[in-house]
Design a protein around this motif. Structure first.
Motif, mmCIF file in Angstrom:
data_model
loop_
_atom_site.group_PDB
_atom_site.id
_atom_site.type_symbol
_atom_site.label_atom_id
_atom_site.label_comp_id
_atom_site.label_asym_id
_atom_site.label_seq_id
_atom_site.Cartn_x
_atom_site.Cartn_y
_atom_site.Cartn_z
ATOM 1 N N ALA A 220 0.861 -1.246 0.019
ATOM 2 C CA ALA A 220 -0.004 -0.028 0.036
ATOM 3 C C ALA A 220 0.989 1.127 -0.067
ATOM 4 O O ALA A 220 0.852 2.265 -0.704
ATOM 5 C CB ALA A 220 -0.943 0.037 1.310
ATOM 6 N N ALA A 221 1.958 1.286 0.762
ATOM 7 C CA ALA A 221 2.787 2.581 0.978
ATOM 8 C C ALA A 221 3.629 2.613 -0.357
ATOM 9 O O ALA A 221 3.733 3.856 -0.838
ATOM 10 C CB ALA A 221 3.716 2.113 2.130
ATOM 11 N N ARG A 222 3.950 1.583 -1.142
ATOM 12 C CA ARG A 222 4.587 1.687 -2.493
ATOM 13 C C ARG A 222 3.743 2.573 -3.361
ATOM 14 O O ARG A 222 4.379 3.124 -4.411
ATOM 15 C CB ARG A 222 4.914 0.238 -2.961
ATOM 16 C CG ARG A 222 5.634 0.213 -4.224
ATOM 17 C CD ARG A 222 6.905 0.678 -4.066
ATOM 18 N NE ARG A 222 7.749 0.523 -5.371
ATOM 19 C CZ ARG A 222 7.892 1.603 -6.096
ATOM 20 N NH1 ARG A 222 7.225 2.705 -5.800
ATOM 21 N NH2 ARG A 222 8.540 1.684 -7.180
ATOM 22 N N TYR A 223 2.323 2.369 -3.131
ATOM 23 C CA TYR A 223 1.633 3.124 -4.293
ATOM 24 C C TYR A 223 1.707 4.526 -4.316
ATOM 25 O O TYR A 223 1.443 5.314 -5.036
ATOM 26 C CB TYR A 223 0.117 2.755 -4.306
ATOM 27 C CG TYR A 223 -0.241 1.409 -4.887
ATOM 28 C CD1 TYR A 223 -0.856 1.590 -6.277
ATOM 29 C CD2 TYR A 223 -0.150 0.421 -4.250
ATOM 30 C CE1 TYR A 223 -0.945 0.317 -6.905
ATOM 31 C CE2 TYR A 223 -0.546 -0.887 -5.033
ATOM 32 C CZ TYR A 223 -0.904 -0.844 -6.482
ATOM 33 O OH TYR A 223 -1.087 -1.957 -7.197
ATOM 34 N N GLY B 80 -1.383 -4.669 -13.237
ATOM 35 C CA GLY B 80 -1.272 -3.216 -12.683
ATOM 36 C C GLY B 80 0.180 -3.017 -12.313
ATOM 37 O O GLY B 80 0.567 -1.860 -11.761
ATOM 38 N N GLY B 81 1.417 -4.129 -12.573
ATOM 39 C CA GLY B 81 2.651 -3.577 -12.380
ATOM 40 C C GLY B 81 3.012 -4.269 -10.874
ATOM 41 O O GLY B 81 4.325 -3.665 -10.557
ATOM 42 N N LEU B 82 2.171 -5.084 -10.128
ATOM 43 C CA LEU B 82 2.601 -5.328 -8.939
ATOM 44 C C LEU B 82 3.192 -6.631 -9.158
ATOM 45 O O LEU B 82 2.836 -7.502 -9.892
ATOM 46 C CB LEU B 82 1.275 -5.526 -8.106
ATOM 47 C CG LEU B 82 1.566 -5.709 -6.414
ATOM 48 C CD1 LEU B 82 2.511 -4.523 -5.995
ATOM 49 C CD2 LEU B 82 0.375 -5.747 -5.631
ATOM 50 N N GLN B 83 4.389 -7.227 -8.184
ATOM 51 C CA GLN B 83 5.019 -8.423 -8.220
ATOM 52 C C GLN B 83 3.930 -9.461 -7.933
ATOM 53 O O GLN B 83 3.206 -9.312 -7.120
ATOM 54 C CB GLN B 83 6.147 -8.371 -7.254
ATOM 55 C CG GLN B 83 7.381 -7.652 -7.371
ATOM 56 C CD GLN B 83 7.850 -7.318 -5.894
ATOM 57 O OE1 GLN B 83 7.735 -8.154 -4.912
ATOM 58 N NE2 GLN B 83 8.639 -6.393 -5.710
ATOM 59 N N SER B 84 4.455 -10.773 -8.557
ATOM 60 C CA SER B 84 3.249 -11.580 -8.535
ATOM 61 C C SER B 84 3.116 -12.405 -6.797
ATOM 62 O O SER B 84 1.876 -12.569 -6.590
ATOM 63 C CB SER B 84 3.677 -12.794 -9.629
ATOM 64 O OG SER B 84 4.454 -13.611 -8.873
#
Lengths: 326, 293
Positions: A220-223, B80-84
């Protein structure tokens, strides 16, 4: 409802427990940021399951239900599990994900065998072991709260002190080695700290859901940011917020176990981040795409007009050439 | 007779999971299996709340839907670009938490024990029998698992070539016109089906183990997919038989012992496999060294 809530929050015992879950969320959020960056998010899940046999052995050997002893046992078997995962990926062609799954399920299976063995041996003192599955922060003893809080504070302190080193090791281990930093040692230290964070987290949210305490606040923080420092602070805040919310809700509404509520609080924060975060969030992506579409449309519209003009000119010229041919 | 039914149930679980597990391990999606096995919980709880009974078909449907939702959510977070691994972790913990809350909020109406969901109670399999026209047809769980195994075998058998290509080279599969996404969701649907079918008898954790451990063991023993599938089923069956007798001897959880035996078999293969084991590797290295010297 509101009055019970106020009674509850002014109770000094409850204040300590709130403090404990706040520190717990803070610590695991901070550690989780590093595990997330090092692409080891699911390690927390595997370690949590792998802690079970350690806890059972600690109970078998000592015969008492002491959180301190349980934590030592869990840390030992967590460290063994990381060695197991490392050995499987290093010495065979099995990939990281399957290695995690194997260690997770086999350690847990062994743990379940031991746990049922303890229960069947008729030791009436084992009821605390069940709490490990789903966590029950609201019924923690004061001494447990002290322990959890102090350990979390130590984790945060180590991360603050070694921030620069951990940052370098997480982003560019090769460069870190070139700078003369002991990369292997720091990686081991980070792993050990992850194990400790997981073992402490099991107290509050239980084995199955402790992975969420590590992963969800960090992601969440990474966003919201690209800077590691800001991200870690945010992850700690999100973790602390979900810890407090979870404990408050589960303490005031009876029947609700602490772990799931805490995790859902973290998931809600994550959902808000995914939708509303500037830059990366869905809303801002949508706005950007709409703006781009408008721009393209406008320039395309201009282009279309230009093309129309060209076509008119060409047909004019063709007409005139036809006429001249006549 | 009790021994026979329990072992048969365990073997059916092992066979169903062993076949699907091979594809999960090859596609590097072992942890997706873990995620599905946890996140079907709210589906089961909702099916319970709607029907008010332990109707297996409705539970299967609810859980299969939740399994597909899980895969879809993981996929869209990844897009959306998040690690799997991070997206897997977020999705399954959130869904599992919802499931636990649903169950504990409605504990009075739901006769579903959380411990039972996690560890299963294979020992009680024989008491819950299927009765048709007053004739006792044997344990219901065996019929449910047998049906699931049949569905899995039919689907995998019909589309074996397509699944194989998708497992080893999805890009090529897409290039020759195989709908890769469709087969991805088909496989995940089968995984959630078999998770739910196994749930009641062996619990979520054993399902994960049975999906991953025998398939990985088989992966160390052979280089051919067809052989790997057979090995995986055999290893799973051996673990459930061995596990049952170990549990009897130790007086401990049957599901846990089955996984423990599967783990032991994995360690054996890890060390002694003639193809990829530690000993074989050591010998290969030594003979190479001798040849070069």
């Amino acid at each position: 409802m509101l009055s019970t809530f106020f009674n509850w929050i002014t109770d000094p015992n409850m204040q300590w427990i709130l403090m404990g879950s706040l520190l717990l969320g803070l610590g695991s959020g901070v550690i989780g940021s590093f595990t997330f960056l090092r692409k080891q998010s699911l390690l927390g899940d595997a370690l949590a399951h792998a802690a079970l046999p350690g806890i059972c052995i600690a109970f078998m050997l000592s015969g008492v239900k002491s959180i301190g002893l349980f934590m030592i046992g869990a840390i030992v078997s967590g460290v063994l599990a990381t060695f197991g995962i490392h050995a499987i990926t290093r010495y065979s062609r099995i990939k990281q994900d399957a290695a995690l799954g194997i260690v997770l399920s086999v350690f847990f299976g062994v743990g379940v065998v031991m746990m049922t063995k303890i229960q069947h041996s008729g030791n009436g003192n084992q009821s605390g072991l069940d709490k490990y599955m789903f966590g029950q922060a609201a019924s923690m003893m004061l001494s447990d709260v002290y322990l959890v809080g102090i350990v979390s504070l130590i984790l945060v302190a180590v991360c603050t002190l070694l921030f620069k080193e951990f940052k370098l090791v997480s982003f560019d281990p090769g460069f870190a080695r070139g700078m003369g930093i002991k990369v292997g040692l720091l990686e081991q230290l980070l792993l050990l700290m992850t194990v400790i964070a997981v073992v402490v987290g099991i107290q509050a949210v239980g084995v199955v859901l402790v992975a969420a305490l590590l992963i969800t606040p960090a992601v969440a923080a990474r966003y919201w940011t690209d800077a590691l420092g800001v991200m870690i602070v945010l992850a700690g805040l999100f973790g602390a917020l979900s810890g407090v919310t979870g404990t408050l809700i589960s303490g005031t509404l009876s029947n609700l176990p602490t772990g799931p509520v805490t995790v859902l609080a973290a998931s809600s924060i994550f959902l808000v981040s995914v939708v509303f975060a500037p830059g990366r969030g869905m809303v801002s992506k949508l706005l950007r795409r709409m703006r781009q579409r408008n721009e393209v449309k406008r320039s395309y519209g201009n282009g279309l007009a230009a093309v129309e003009g060209d076509r008119a000119m060409i047909s004019n010229r063709a007409n005139s050439s036809e006429r001249s041919a006549d | 007779m009790a021994d026979f039914w329990i072992i048969l149930t365990g073997t059916l679980v092992a066979a169903t999971c062993g076949v699907l597990g091979c594809f999960l391990v090859l596609r590097k999606m072992a942890m997706v299996g873990d995620a599905i096995s946890h996140s079907v919980l709210p589906g089961i709880a909702i099916a319970f709340l709607i029907s008010g009974s332990r109707d297996s078909i409705l539970m299967l449907a609810g859980a299969a839907v939740l399994g597909l939702i899980t895969v879809f959510l993981i996929q869209s977070l990844q897009n959306g670009g998040l690690q799997s691994d991070a997206s897997i972790g977020i999705v399954f913990t959130a869904l599992f938490a919802i499931g636990v809350i649903l169950i504990s909020r409605n504990a009075a109406h739901i006769d579903l024990d959380l411990d039972c969901v996690l560890f299963g109670e294979i020992a009680y399999v024989q008491w819950d029998t299927l009765i048709i026209n007053g004739y006792d047809m044997g344990p219901a769980a065996v019929w449910l698992l047998g049906g699931t195994l049949l569905v899995v075998l039919i689907v995998i058998g019909l589309f074996y070539k397509q699944f194989k290509l998708c497992a080893f080279d999805p890009a090529l599969a897409a290039a020759v016109g195989i709908p890769v996404a469709l087969f991805h969701y088909l496989l995940m649907g089968l995984v959630s089906l078999s998770t739910v079918a196994s749930f009641e008898s062996v619990g979520a954790i054993l399902v994960v183990g049975m999906l991953i451990v025998p398939a990985s063991t088989a992966y160390l023993l052979t280089d051919r997919l067809s052989v790997m599938l057979i090995y995986s089923v055999l290893i799973g069956a051996a673990s459930s038989i061995g596990g049952y007798y170990a549990a009897k001897w130790l007086d401990a959880s049957i599901a846990g012992s089955m996984i423990t035996v599967a783990g032991l078999l994995f360690v054996l293969a890890f060390v002694f496999s003639p193809l990829h084991g530690l000993v074989a590797r050591y010998h290969k290295r030594r003979s190479l060294k001798a040849a070069s010297a």
